[in-house]
Design an enzyme around this catalytic site. Structure first.
Site, PDB file in Angstrom:
ATOM      1  N   ASP A 154      66.121  63.625  89.332  1.00  0.00           N
ATOM      2  CA  ASP A 154      67.414  63.350  88.724  1.00  0.00           C
ATOM      3  C   ASP A 154      68.182  62.315  89.532  1.00  0.00           C
ATOM      4  OD1 ASP A 154      69.903  63.940  87.107  1.00  0.00           O
ATOM      5  OD2 ASP A 154      68.612  65.571  86.422  1.00  0.00           O
ATOM      6  N   HIS A 187      74.902  64.458  87.802  1.00  0.00           N
ATOM      7  CA  HIS A 187      73.994  65.111  86.867  1.00  0.00           C
ATOM      8  C   HIS A 187      72.972  65.983  87.588  1.00  0.00           C
ATOM      9  CE1 HIS A 187      70.666  65.235  83.815  1.00  0.00           C
ATOM     10  NE2 HIS A 187      71.696  65.423  83.008  1.00  0.00           N
ATOM     11  N   ALA A 293      53.370  66.735  69.791  1.00  0.00           N
ATOM     12  CA  ALA A 293      53.305  67.802  70.792  1.00  0.00           C
ATOM     13  C   ALA A 293      52.143  67.563  71.749  1.00  0.00           C
ATOM     14  CB  ALA A 293      53.155  69.156  70.109  1.00  0.00           C
ATOM     15  N   SER A 344      69.908  69.007  79.034  1.00  0.00           N
ATOM     16  CA  SER A 344      69.758  68.834  80.478  1.00  0.00           C
ATOM     17  C   SER A 344      69.780  70.172  81.201  1.00  0.00           C
ATOM     18  CB  SER A 344      70.884  67.954  81.033  1.00  0.00           C
ATOM     19  OG  SER A 344      70.612  66.592  80.861  1.00  0.00           O
TER      20      SER A 344
END
Length: 611
Positions: A154, A187, A293, A344
């Site tokens: 992140d 974040h 997927a 998130s």
């Protein structure tokens, strides 16, 4: 609103002029967000491609293929993924079209930009409703994640936060190639808290796996135009690889549309081969993302306190699981707390549950943990897997109990393997594409390719395919066999496929006298994998060699700490090393090559085994 950012040289931030992968050596690349968003047009890093080579292909061979485009390759960690740097005036899309279908590559793609999946903040600081909703407090009676490391890919983490500092371990700034993992936009601090803020410390909030360790990996940069954090496919793939090589069992990347990246999927398969799982967010666009997927990733959508899909949550066939993501109380900058919304946060909530499962039963495979995570989820929406909730909303209490009580019956069934290409008796030369199909009652862990009895390459993830360098054997009939292995150690071999190798052999230069020429030139031997650095789990050691005479006459040996582990004839040798069974310290890998004249060359790589 979900945004996909674009890159332009003209808007390059001064602080982001270098993006260097600590895994593969530093190299400068331009990265920035352009003034106009044009998804699919210029939403990618200029001057860069991502390529995964098939097992058996050497770095030298890759360099030869990208050299006509003036490209230079960089290897990411111990994986087969490479970043190819192109000159400033190159057309990335045109070069991609020429390279993406080459048989030596598993794939080639642009290095696209992705945005963090933080939705609008809720002004109300609510309670941690999600903890009881998923049964985490019940699961804590059995496991809180102790002994498991969660890598948070992140914007960095505020290391001084009182609810995080006790759980932090050493991380890395992948983006800037340094040790600065401070949070540039907040974040990452919020995501980390949702996964593993400390529990039972009398402070703030409780992360789902509050006893787990947090490895901060900064893969993002801050863009002032859009006031948001952005990352790239390459930085995230590099971060996942770093996490896998440095002992993390869980990696979380709360960025949009990562399941659309072949590089990220490849890195996730690499981590799964080492017993780990990668969790990513579904996105906040409230649309069907139309991504296929893939079992390599756990893609998590968001739910509310009433077990309905959050209004912002994206969906589609790629979604494999749902978790609370509306009003999640978590850690923020300046040692504070806030209620956050977004996929998130649903992603690290689910990641925390997996960490608790692994802590309860560390020996269980990543596939088993993933299967139990899905089978114990609370089925929402349409019966069975659907595009909104995947297999259902995560259930920590049931998942941890299932892991704790899981019993693996004795597996004595061997996998099956078959070489589908090349066909028997065909004539081949140069780099030969070898495709293998393999199946097992539980699961295939790896496939080895043998040429005349010597293991020349190993593939750890389906589809199993190789780029075999046939110049390493003598011309004539060569026997190819594929051997598939499962987690229990059972092995199944394919039928022998005999091919006729017919490489062009250079005419020998006549000796100046009638005396026989004495060969005094030593072979050249290289360990192409692993590179120096940290290793963990199970990995493939790959050796390649060249000589001034017939390469097929070389005798290769592989030693670890002076003990012979593998040997064979020819120009390549591969061996599967279970590094996790070795003591956590530095180990020396040595490769030797001896030609028919007795000339001997050796090379070494020192790696550090981490647990």
């Amino acid at each position: 609103m979900l945004l996909t950012s674009n890159l332009s040289r003209s808007s390059l931030p001064a602080r982001a002029t270098v993006f260097a992968l600590a895994l593969a050596g530093a190299f400068a690349v331009p990265t920035a967000v352009a003034a106009q968003l044009e998804p699919g047009v210029n939403d990618y890093v200029r001057g860069r491609l991502l390529i995964e080579v098939k097992p058996g292909m050497s770095t030298e061979s890759l360099d030869k293929l990208v050299k006509p485009h003036k490209g230079k390759s960089r290897k990411i960690g111990q994986s087969n993924l490479h970043i190819v740097e192109l000159p400033a005036n190159a057309s990335e899309t045109a070069i991609l079209k020429q390279l993406q279908h080459r048989p030596e590559f598993k794939y080639a793609e642009l290095d696209r930009i992705v945005e963090s999946t933080l939705a609008v903040n809720d002004p109300y600081i609510g309670s941690a409703w999600h903890v009881n909703k998923i049964g985490a407090s019940t699961a804590w009676d059995s496991s809180a994640g102790a002994g498991i490391t969660i890598a948070i890919l992140d914007s960095g983490i505020e290391a001084s936060h009182p609810d995080l500092k006790a759980n932090l371990v050493a991380g890395r700034n992948i983006y800037d190639n340094n040790a600065d993992v401070s949070d540039i936009c907040g974040h990452g601090t919020a995501v980390a808290g949702a996964a593993a803020a400390s529990t039972n410390n009398g402070l703030g909030v409780a992360g789902i796996a509050g006893a787990a360790k947090i490895m901060p990996l900064r893969i993002a940069y801050w863009n002032t135009t859009y006031n948001n954090c952005y990352a790239t496919y390459s930085s995230i793939a590099a971060g996942i690889t770093y996490a896998a090589d440095n002992g993390a069992r869980i990696a979380n990347a709360s960025y949009a549309r990562l399941a659309a990246s072949s590089a990220v999927l490849s890195a996730a398969r690499y981590m799964k081969s080492k017993g780990g799982l990668v969790f990513v967010s579904a996105g906040n666009a409230n649309v069907d993302e139309k991504i296929v997927a893939d079992p390599a990733l756990v893609v998590v959508s968001s739910t509310t306190s009433s077990d309905t899909r959050s209004s912002f949550s994206s969906y589609g066939s790629a979604v494999s699981l749902a978790a609370p993501g509306s009003g999640i109380w978590t850690t923020t900058l300046s040692g504070k707390y806030a209620s956050k919304n977004g996929t998130s946060f649903s992603s690290p909530v689910a990641a925390g549950v997996a960490a608790m499962m692994m802590a309860a039963r560390p020996e269980l495979s990543a596939d088993t943990i993933q299967s139990l995570l899905y089978s114990t989820a609370v089925d929402l929406g349409s019966a069975g897997r659907d595009i909104y909730y995947g297999y259902g909303r995560v259930n920590a209490a049931a998942a941890v109990a299932a892991a704790k009580n899981y019993g693996v019956p004795g597996d004595s069934t061997a996998p099956t393997a078959a070489i589908s290409a090349p066909l028997g008796s065909v004539t081949v030369s140069g780099a030969v594409a070898v495709n293998v199909s393999a199946a097992d009652n539980v699961g295939v862990t790896r496939v080895e390719l043998k040429a005349n009895g010597t293991v020349v390459a190993v593939d750890n993830a389906a589809p199993y395919s190789f780029s075999w360098d046939s110049t390493g054997v003598a011309n004539g009939m060569v026997n190819l066999v594929a051997v598939a292995y499962d987690a229990a150690g059972n092995a199944g071999s394919s039928t022998n496929v005999a091919v006729n190798v017919a490489n062009v052999v250079a005419e020998p230069v006549p000796a100046p006298t009638t005396e026989p020429t004495v060969d005094t030139v030593k072979p050249v031997v290289t360990i192409t994998n692993p590179v120096a650095g940290n290793v963990s789990g199970t990995l493939t050691i790959s050796v390649s060699a060249t000589d001034n005479r017939d390469v097929s006459g070389l005798r290769l040996q592989l030693l670890i700490d002076g003990v012979l582990r593998a040997y064979g004839n020819g120009g390549t040798l591969a061996w599967t090393w279970e590094a996790h069974k070795y003591v956590a310290r530095a180990h020396t890998i040595k490769a030797t090559a001896k030609d028919k004249a007795g000339n001997l060359t050796e090379t070494t790589v020192i790696v550090n085994v981490v647990k």
